[in-house]
Design a protein around this motif. Structure first.
Motif, mmCIF file in Angstrom:
data_model
loop_
_atom_site.group_PDB
_atom_site.id
_atom_site.type_symbol
_atom_site.label_atom_id
_atom_site.label_comp_id
_atom_site.label_asym_id
_atom_site.label_seq_id
_atom_site.Cartn_x
_atom_site.Cartn_y
_atom_site.Cartn_z
ATOM 1 N N THR A 120 3.527 9.604 -2.212
ATOM 2 C CA THR A 120 3.038 9.523 -3.588
ATOM 3 C C THR A 120 1.792 8.643 -3.692
ATOM 4 O O THR A 120 1.217 8.507 -4.768
ATOM 5 C CB THR A 120 4.124 8.947 -4.507
ATOM 6 O OG1 THR A 120 4.601 7.706 -3.973
ATOM 7 C CG2 THR A 120 5.288 9.918 -4.641
ATOM 8 N N SER A 121 1.362 8.043 -2.570
ATOM 9 C CA SER A 121 0.190 7.156 -2.566
ATOM 10 C C SER A 121 -1.088 7.932 -2.835
ATOM 11 O O SER A 121 -1.195 9.124 -2.519
ATOM 12 C CB SER A 121 0.065 6.453 -1.215
ATOM 13 O OG SER A 121 1.215 5.693 -0.917
ATOM 14 N N THR A 122 -2.079 7.262 -3.400
ATOM 15 C CA THR A 122 -3.400 7.859 -3.583
ATOM 16 C C THR A 122 -4.141 7.849 -2.252
ATOM 17 O O THR A 122 -3.768 7.111 -1.326
ATOM 18 C CB THR A 122 -4.213 7.078 -4.622
ATOM 19 O OG1 THR A 122 -4.464 5.756 -4.114
ATOM 20 C CG2 THR A 122 -3.463 6.974 -5.949
ATOM 21 N N LEU A 123 -5.211 8.644 -2.162
ATOM 22 C CA LEU A 123 -6.021 8.644 -0.939
ATOM 23 C C LEU A 123 -6.611 7.266 -0.684
ATOM 24 O O LEU A 123 -6.750 6.844 0.473
ATOM 25 C CB LEU A 123 -7.131 9.689 -1.053
ATOM 26 C CG LEU A 123 -6.714 11.152 -0.879
ATOM 27 C CD1 LEU A 123 -7.911 12.072 -1.064
ATOM 28 C CD2 LEU A 123 -6.068 11.384 0.492
ATOM 29 N N GLN A 124 -6.959 6.559 -1.747
ATOM 30 C CA GLN A 124 -7.498 5.201 -1.593
ATOM 31 C C GLN A 124 -6.452 4.280 -0.963
ATOM 32 O O GLN A 124 -6.769 3.488 -0.066
ATOM 33 C CB GLN A 124 -7.934 4.650 -2.951
ATOM 34 C CG GLN A 124 -8.575 3.261 -2.864
ATOM 35 C CD GLN A 124 -9.021 2.752 -4.227
ATOM 36 O OE1 GLN A 124 -8.704 3.331 -5.261
ATOM 37 N NE2 GLN A 124 -9.763 1.671 -4.243
ATOM 38 N N GLN A 125 -5.207 4.393 -1.417
ATOM 39 C CA GLN A 125 -4.137 3.574 -0.847
ATOM 40 C C GLN A 125 -3.864 3.955 0.604
ATOM 41 O O GLN A 125 -3.639 3.086 1.447
ATOM 42 C CB GLN A 125 -2.870 3.739 -1.687
ATOM 43 C CG GLN A 125 -2.947 3.094 -3.057
ATOM 44 C CD GLN A 125 -1.754 3.447 -3.938
ATOM 45 O OE1 GLN A 125 -1.198 4.554 -3.843
ATOM 46 N NE2 GLN A 125 -1.338 2.529 -4.792
ATOM 47 N N VAL A 126 -3.896 5.260 0.895
ATOM 48 C CA VAL A 126 -3.674 5.708 2.270
ATOM 49 C C VAL A 126 -4.774 5.192 3.186
ATOM 50 O O VAL A 126 -4.505 4.699 4.290
ATOM 51 C CB VAL A 126 -3.599 7.247 2.338
ATOM 52 C CG1 VAL A 126 -3.542 7.722 3.794
ATOM 53 C CG2 VAL A 126 -2.394 7.761 1.575
ATOM 54 N N GLY A 127 -6.024 5.269 2.736
ATOM 55 C CA GLY A 127 -7.139 4.769 3.535
ATOM 56 C C GLY A 127 -7.005 3.286 3.807
ATOM 57 O O GLY A 127 -7.218 2.820 4.944
ATOM 58 N N LYS A 128 -6.646 2.521 2.785
ATOM 59 C CA LYS A 128 -6.445 1.078 2.943
ATOM 60 C C LYS A 128 -5.341 0.803 3.951
ATOM 61 O O LYS A 128 -5.483 -0.053 4.834
ATOM 62 C CB LYS A 128 -6.093 0.447 1.595
ATOM 63 C CG LYS A 128 -5.725 -1.029 1.671
ATOM 64 C CD LYS A 128 -5.276 -1.552 0.309
ATOM 65 C CE LYS A 128 -4.818 -3.004 0.396
ATOM 66 N NZ LYS A 128 -4.322 -3.507 -0.919
ATOM 67 N N ALA A 129 -4.244 1.532 3.822
ATOM 68 C CA ALA A 129 -3.114 1.338 4.724
ATOM 69 C C ALA A 129 -3.485 1.649 6.171
ATOM 70 O O ALA A 129 -3.167 0.880 7.082
ATOM 71 C CB ALA A 129 -1.950 2.230 4.287
ATOM 72 N N LEU A 130 -4.181 2.755 6.383
ATOM 73 C CA LEU A 130 -4.543 3.157 7.746
ATOM 74 C C LEU A 130 -5.487 2.161 8.390
ATOM 75 O O LEU A 130 -5.350 1.828 9.576
ATOM 76 C CB LEU A 130 -5.186 4.544 7.724
ATOM 77 C CG LEU A 130 -4.258 5.699 7.331
ATOM 78 C CD1 LEU A 130 -5.040 7.007 7.271
ATOM 79 C CD2 LEU A 130 -3.093 5.822 8.294
ATOM 80 N N LEU A 183 2.949 -2.595 3.826
ATOM 81 C CA LEU A 183 4.116 -2.265 3.025
ATOM 82 C C LEU A 183 3.629 -1.710 1.698
ATOM 83 O O LEU A 183 2.739 -2.295 1.075
ATOM 84 C CB LEU A 183 4.945 -3.523 2.793
ATOM 85 C CG LEU A 183 6.300 -3.371 2.113
ATOM 86 C CD1 LEU A 183 7.269 -2.633 3.029
ATOM 87 C CD2 LEU A 183 6.867 -4.744 1.762
ATOM 88 N N PRO A 184 4.145 -0.571 1.247
ATOM 89 C CA PRO A 184 3.665 0.005 -0.017
ATOM 90 C C PRO A 184 3.875 -0.944 -1.183
ATOM 91 O O PRO A 184 4.907 -1.614 -1.273
ATOM 92 C CB PRO A 184 4.497 1.288 -0.170
ATOM 93 C CG PRO A 184 5.679 1.085 0.711
ATOM 94 C CD PRO A 184 5.220 0.240 1.841
#
Length: 208
Positions: A106-116, A126-127
């Protein structure tokens, strides 16, 4: 960077692969749609980053943990779960096994990029929706005082090190590390490893 991507939904897997190519332009991406494929690849190759779905069609909903344990034991790269589940028990189990991060679908692409980017640098992710604390910890957060040793151990825990590795790095007995963590959990109102990571990140108790 060598990346292994595993998800049994073709559209999601191919879309994420395209996003990875943009985020890490010099990467080489290997894809699979099953845990058996993950195990076959990781038995014979090493990866810098592994993005793995939990529930793939070739294993039962309660069987992913054994496959993940096998992968963690054979790989030194950063392992991250990317799953539709935001169940706290699943997240806790994954971190206990040894993953570096957990991304909810359910994460946004911005959140996914930050996480990666965070995970690829060796940090733990951690989400944000799992950054939960008890009300007592929230009310008393400004009065919490950790010892220098507790902060030192907390830094390594958030970085993704196991209790055994922390003990080796600091020249301590593993039982001593567990005692310090128990006291840290109590002071911060954390119930487990996932809670304490979230609290540490939210309260800026660790660097980075």
């Amino acid at each position: 960077m060598n990346i292994l991507l595993a998800d049994d939904h073709t559209l999601f897997r191919e879309s994420l692969a395209m996003f990875l190519e943009i985020t890490f332009p010099d990467s080489s991406i290997t894809s699979t749609e099953s845990w058996s494929g993950v195990c076959d690849y990781t038995d014979n190759h090493f990866y810098d980053l592994l993005l793995l779905d939990l529930f793939m069609s070739d294993v039962g909903s309660d069987c992913w943990s054994s496959s993940l344990s096998r992968v963690v034991s054979s790989q030194k790269g950063a392992i991250c779960i990317i799953s539709a589940s935001n169940n706290r028990a699943h997240i806790q189990d994954a971190f206990n096994i040894g993953v570096k991060g957990y991304i909810c679908k359910t994460s946004t692409l911005q959140q996914v990029g930050k996480a990666l980017r965070q995970i690829s640098k060796g940090k733990t992710y951690l989400p944000e929706q799992m950054w939960q604390k008890s009300s007592d910890a929230e009310n008393n957060k400004n009065s919490v005082k950790l010892t220098w040793r507790q902060r030192e151990i907390l830094e390594l825990l958030v970085a993704g090190d196991s209790n055994k590795v922390i003990a080796q790095k600091l020249g301590l007995a593993e039982s001593t590390v567990k005692r310090h963590l128990y006291n840290t959990y109590r002071l911060l109102g954390a119930r487990n490893r996932v809670d304490v990571i979230g609290i540490a990140q939210r309260q800026h108790l660790v660097s980075g």
